[in-house]
Design a protein around this motif. Structure first.
Motif, mmCIF file in Angstrom:
data_model
loop_
_atom_site.group_PDB
_atom_site.id
_atom_site.type_symbol
_atom_site.label_atom_id
_atom_site.label_comp_id
_atom_site.label_asym_id
_atom_site.label_seq_id
_atom_site.Cartn_x
_atom_site.Cartn_y
_atom_site.Cartn_z
ATOM 1 N N UNK A 132 130.737 79.959 46.175
ATOM 2 C CA UNK A 132 130.891 80.010 47.631
ATOM 3 C C UNK A 132 131.272 78.648 48.192
ATOM 4 N N UNK A 133 132.152 77.947 47.488
ATOM 5 C CA UNK A 133 132.497 76.580 47.885
ATOM 6 C C UNK A 133 133.937 76.239 47.512
ATOM 7 N N UNK A 134 134.826 77.230 47.522
ATOM 8 C CA UNK A 134 136.172 77.025 46.996
ATOM 9 C C UNK A 134 136.911 75.861 47.644
ATOM 10 N N UNK A 135 136.966 75.835 48.973
ATOM 11 C CA UNK A 135 137.757 74.811 49.663
ATOM 12 C C UNK A 135 137.183 73.421 49.422
ATOM 13 N N UNK A 136 135.865 73.299 49.509
ATOM 14 C CA UNK A 136 135.235 71.991 49.291
ATOM 15 C C UNK A 136 135.441 71.529 47.857
ATOM 16 N N UNK A 137 135.307 72.449 46.906
ATOM 17 C CA UNK A 137 135.495 72.081 45.508
ATOM 18 C C UNK A 137 136.923 71.618 45.261
ATOM 19 N N UNK A 138 137.890 72.351 45.755
ATOM 20 C CA UNK A 138 139.278 71.946 45.559
ATOM 21 C C UNK A 138 139.535 70.558 46.155
ATOM 22 N N UNK A 139 138.991 70.311 47.343
ATOM 23 C CA UNK A 139 139.218 69.024 48.004
ATOM 24 C C UNK A 139 138.638 67.869 47.192
ATOM 25 N N UNK A 140 137.414 68.027 46.698
ATOM 26 C CA UNK A 140 136.775 66.942 45.949
ATOM 27 C C UNK A 140 137.466 66.725 44.604
ATOM 28 N N UNK A 141 137.776 67.804 43.889
ATOM 29 C CA UNK A 141 138.442 67.653 42.599
ATOM 30 C C UNK A 141 139.811 66.996 42.763
ATOM 31 N N UNK A 142 140.548 67.395 43.789
ATOM 32 C CA UNK A 142 141.867 66.804 44.038
ATOM 33 C C UNK A 142 141.738 65.321 44.365
ATOM 34 N N UNK A 143 140.783 64.992 45.203
ATOM 35 C CA UNK A 143 140.550 63.590 45.577
ATOM 36 C C UNK A 143 140.196 62.752 44.352
ATOM 37 N N UNK A 144 139.303 63.258 43.518
ATOM 38 C CA UNK A 144 138.865 62.487 42.352
ATOM 39 C C UNK A 144 139.967 62.374 41.297
ATOM 40 N N UNK A 145 140.764 63.417 41.118
ATOM 41 C CA UNK A 145 141.859 63.332 40.158
ATOM 42 C C UNK A 145 142.894 62.298 40.580
ATOM 43 N N UNK A 146 143.095 62.145 41.889
ATOM 44 C CA UNK A 146 144.032 61.135 42.383
ATOM 45 C C UNK A 146 143.533 59.729 42.078
ATOM 46 N N UNK A 147 142.213 59.557 42.097
ATOM 47 C CA UNK A 147 141.642 58.244 41.792
ATOM 48 C C UNK A 147 141.841 57.895 40.324
ATOM 49 N N UNK A 148 141.394 58.800 39.455
ATOM 50 C CA UNK A 148 141.539 58.615 38.004
ATOM 51 C C UNK A 148 141.238 59.935 37.333
ATOM 52 N N UNK A 149 142.147 60.424 36.484
ATOM 53 C CA UNK A 149 141.967 61.749 35.889
ATOM 54 C C UNK A 149 140.722 61.848 35.006
#
Length: 260
Positions: A132-149
């Motif tokens: 029950x957290x799809x949008x928040x999860x996508x946002x955090x994973x995308x943000x962290x992958x941009x920092x360093x995979x």
């Protein structure tokens, strides 16, 4: 050969018969299983199970249900617990907004980001829980992958199509549990068909979510075979081909795990 990529052998359901659980799994063709951490404080418990049973690996991490109990474990402390040869992953960590008494979103996010950093520091994959957290999860994973995979898997996938697509775009794997066998899980089976074959894992999440035809019983790693058969049928490929591919996928993600 199959691998149960996510189970909880430390749970009370199995306390009296872990050896039997492992033996039944091996008899069903599930030769390896990964028992997943829900609390960093229990790392010794997971290590002891893996040391006692050669078919078992383990992870270290804090489940989102425990984020309020372990809100500030440093990434370095988590990574330091992975030196054992049978510790092959970080987590499970993530977001779970299903229950009203869950830890605050900010706390769950802080814990998740610490686990992502631990995954980077240890060079081990992150086991990701999202409910029950799809949008928040996508946002955090995308943000962290941009920092360093980092590497990881969206475990027990039961979210929407967009999160599956985003996970694949970010290089993550997607793991399906017994939910995919349920009669009404048509949308989930459609999502499974859309996930690239080289990104699919199979799991039980035992003792929860027993697949058909065991629904309603305590789930255990042996039932990985039933979920795998359902997924093979969903993907319209022979069971043996699915078993081989999912096992190969597991080892491409969990690179520390030695092959049988």
């Amino acid at each position: 050969m199959l691998i149960d990529s996510h189970c909880h052998l430390d749970f009370p359901d199995f306390a009296a018969d872990i050896a039997g659980v492992v033996a039944r799994a091996e008899a069903a063709g599930v030769s390896r299983m990964l028992t997943i951490s829900t609390r960093v404080a229990k790392a010794d418990t997971y290590r002891a199970i893996a040391e006692a049973h050669g078919a078992v690996w383990y992870t270290v991490g804090t489940h989102p249900h425990g984020a309020g109990e372990e809100p500030d474990v440093p990434a370095e402390a988590i990574a330091a617990l992975t030196d054992h040869p049978r510790c092959i992953g970080i987590g499970e960590a993530g977001f779970d907004y299903h229950y009203a008494d869950a830890a605050p979103e900010a706390v769950q996010e802080r814990v998740l980001r610490a686990h992502i950093e631990a995954a980077r520091a240890s060079a081990l994959p992150l086991v990701i829980h999202s409910r029950d957290a799809d949008a928040h999860m996508e946002a955090v994973l995308t943000d962290e992958m941009r920092k360093r995979p980092f590497t990881g898997v969206l475990h027990c996938f039961s979210s929407g199509r967009r999160l599956a697509e985003a996970g694949v775009e970010l290089g993550l794997f997607v793991s399906f549990s017994g939910i995919v066998t349920f009669r009404r899980s048509h949308e989930l089976r459609d999502i499974a068909r859309a996930v690239p074959r080289d990104r699919i894992l199979v799991e039980t999440d035992a003792p929860f979510l027993a697949p058909e035809p065991h629904r309603g019983r305590t789930n255990e790693p042996a039932y990985t075979a039933d979920t795998a058969r359902s997924l093979a049928a969903t993907l319209d490929i022979p069971f043996e081909d699915f078993a081989r591919a999912s096992t190969d996928n597991f080892h491409r993600l969990f690179t520390k795990a030695e092959r049988a």
